[in-house]
Design an enzyme around this catalytic site. Sequence first.
Site, PDB file in Angstrom:
ATOM      1  N   CYS A 182       0.639   4.241   1.020  1.00  9.14           N
ATOM      2  CA  CYS A 182       0.750   5.142   2.180  1.00  9.14           C
ATOM      3  C   CYS A 182       1.860   4.683   3.129  1.00  9.14           C
ATOM      4  CB  CYS A 182      -0.577   5.309   2.908  1.00  9.14           C
ATOM      5  SG  CYS A 182      -1.232   3.837   3.675  1.00  9.14           S
ATOM      6  N   TYR A 183       2.164   3.385   3.118  1.00  7.03           N
ATOM      7  CA  TYR A 183       3.257   2.907   3.984  1.00  7.03           C
ATOM      8  C   TYR A 183       4.634   3.338   3.468  1.00  7.03           C
ATOM      9  CZ  TYR A 183      -0.311   0.365   6.447  1.00  7.03           C
ATOM     10  OH  TYR A 183      -1.433   0.065   7.169  1.00  7.03           O
ATOM     11  N   ASP A 224       0.862  -1.183   0.000  1.00  6.72           N
ATOM     12  CA  ASP A 224       0.000   0.000   0.000  1.00  6.72           C
ATOM     13  C   ASP A 224       0.907   1.244   0.000  1.00  6.72           C
ATOM     14  OD1 ASP A 224      -1.544   2.216   0.708  1.00  6.72           O
ATOM     15  OD2 ASP A 224      -2.755   1.111   2.154  1.00  6.72           O
ATOM     16  N   ASP A 254      -6.504   9.433  -3.884  1.00  2.83           N
ATOM     17  CA  ASP A 254      -7.151  10.277  -2.875  1.00  2.83           C
ATOM     18  C   ASP A 254      -6.077  11.142  -2.219  1.00  2.83           C
ATOM     19  OD1 ASP A 254      -5.974   8.831  -0.563  1.00  2.83           O
ATOM     20  OD2 ASP A 254      -7.287   7.203  -1.197  1.00  2.83           O
TER      21      ASP A 254
END
Lengths: 367, 267
Positions: free
Chosen positions: A278-279, A276, A329
């Site tokens: 965001c990590y 992912d 997003d």
Amino acid sequence: MKQLNRTQNEQNLVHSAITQIRKQYQNEQTEEVPKEIMENKYFTEYEQLNELELLTNKHIKYCTKKLLNIGYSIFYLDVGQPWCIYWPLNALSILQDDVSKYENQIIQYLEKCKIGGFTGGPNQFEHLAPTYSSLLSLFILSTPAALGLIDRQALEKFFWSVQDPTEKGSYLMHVNGEADIRAVYIVVIMVVILKLDPKLLDGCAEYIASCQTYEGGIGGVRYSEAHGGYTFCGYAALVCMKKADYIDQEKLMNWLVNRQMENEGGFNGRTNKVVDACYSFWQGAIFKLLIQSGYVDEQLMNVFELKNYIHMCQNASGGIFDKPSKSPDAYHTCYGLSGYSLADSNFQNPIYNIPNKCIEFVQNFFQ
Amino acid sequence: MDYFRAIVKSEEISERVFDLTGIIIHKLPSNYNAYFIRRKCLRQLKLDLNREMEFINEVTIANQKVYQIWEHRRQVIEELNDFKGEIEFLHKIFDEDNKNYHGWSYRVWLCDRFKIYDAELIDVQYYLDEDIGNNSAWNYRYFLLSKMPLDFNAELEYIKNAIRLKQDNEAAWNYLRGWFKMFKFKNDQENPYKTYVQFNLKDFNLLEFLNEVGLTNRFALSLKIQYLLQDGNYKDAIEICENLQNLDLIRIKYWQYMKNQIIGLIQ
Ligand SMILES: [Zn+2]
């Protein structure tokens, strides 16, 4: 600048093709690419992906649009409004866009969310998450007017009101709300930079240390599974207090390096979970924190592979998504770009995730 | 919505307000303001907590990853002082996502609160049978066993069998490593809050097992390095690091770092 116009389904196929191709390389231990893979249309695309670059201007356009939306949901009972400022604002500042033009609008809006701590929107209760994102937004603006909005005494009062009554060194996200490491992180880093009552830090390092799991990462509460977000929060708070050695850093590092995925290049958040974007920040920043604490003296992650993954997570018209097949997003755009920047530059501060030059300004302002 | 804001301001406590918080939560289950007022109403009006659990179940099933609803559940169960139906409910949650972080964290609290370690040790096996790579379940097993008397030799056999089933399962390898004291390159302060038991790697002959599972897997090799370091066999440990630099390309810098640390020990 290359653009890949494809449907989500196709993106998915590309993603699994990349995985398969990389696996094949590993299993066969050979440099030669099998013929059927050479002819695979997604393999040809993958070759292009390697040459992809950051779509800076597109991301600036995307974040500007997001940022100009503030105030739009004032009439809706949303509870995370200040995040909608911080995420695009931080992304724009990383992309070296001039953010000063938003100053008045942001101050005006955040004023409506201010009590001492900040609220999720006008006429709500104080909560640590909007307090964090509001303060960071004001820090990014780094002007006397922006920092003048901060009422340190009232903020300190709010922090005292969210002390966890059952556990020393732990905090609740809001009065009568849930306790976890995020709350400790927010209180610690704000107490330090705003020079609030150091008694608020009592027991915090011990509490964080008690949440390190047998794997080496840190869980949200004691005995919970090691998780990238909480590990960042806990370790960043320790480094901020100069108490990094309260936890077993060798174990932390062993867990951390194994979070980078061999096929995708990005990070996962927990053992045996999927990648992912965001990590790229939550895990990626810990590598920088390990340097800041003095535990290691160089970047130990695979920067090239991480950047490649983030390249693949770009929407052709701007914005970053969690993984190919998802939509972009503001959250993933902020943390994708934060991880991208932190990986090989010293522009961002790994504890606060805002530019280092802003940290300096804030520190001097609150002498 | 403006009406709700007026109530937040007025601090009114009544059944009317209570019902309104229900509507708000259904609409936006992360609205922490509504929970705060709702709990005040629950307490001051002494409303039926069993009926509240029905409401919570309904909201949770529709929104399984919302902090606020899980915290609300925790507080209501605490007050009810009865966990009847909770394990069954968690099964429903994990049927949808067997790694739901909120669910597993709540389960740790529940188990500690009602001291149901033995029953839980049996139940967690269900999740490991279903998915041996479920790290949330492994983590829960670790929590349970650190709370009860433990026959570590039996546990070791259990782990070995799990690894034999799926050799590159990082969850099982981390679990295995977790029980042992690992080598320390730097003088980290001993964690004063260490809550789990740890054994000495050298007291258990794992070399045979590591050889049996084959030494191409980075987890096995990495554990073998620890073994060799505790034995003072730095030369072989360095050789494994060099091997891993070729096998595990994404972590090439980490293995170089490990190698340098070991070289530092020799000097
Ligand atoms: Zn994400």
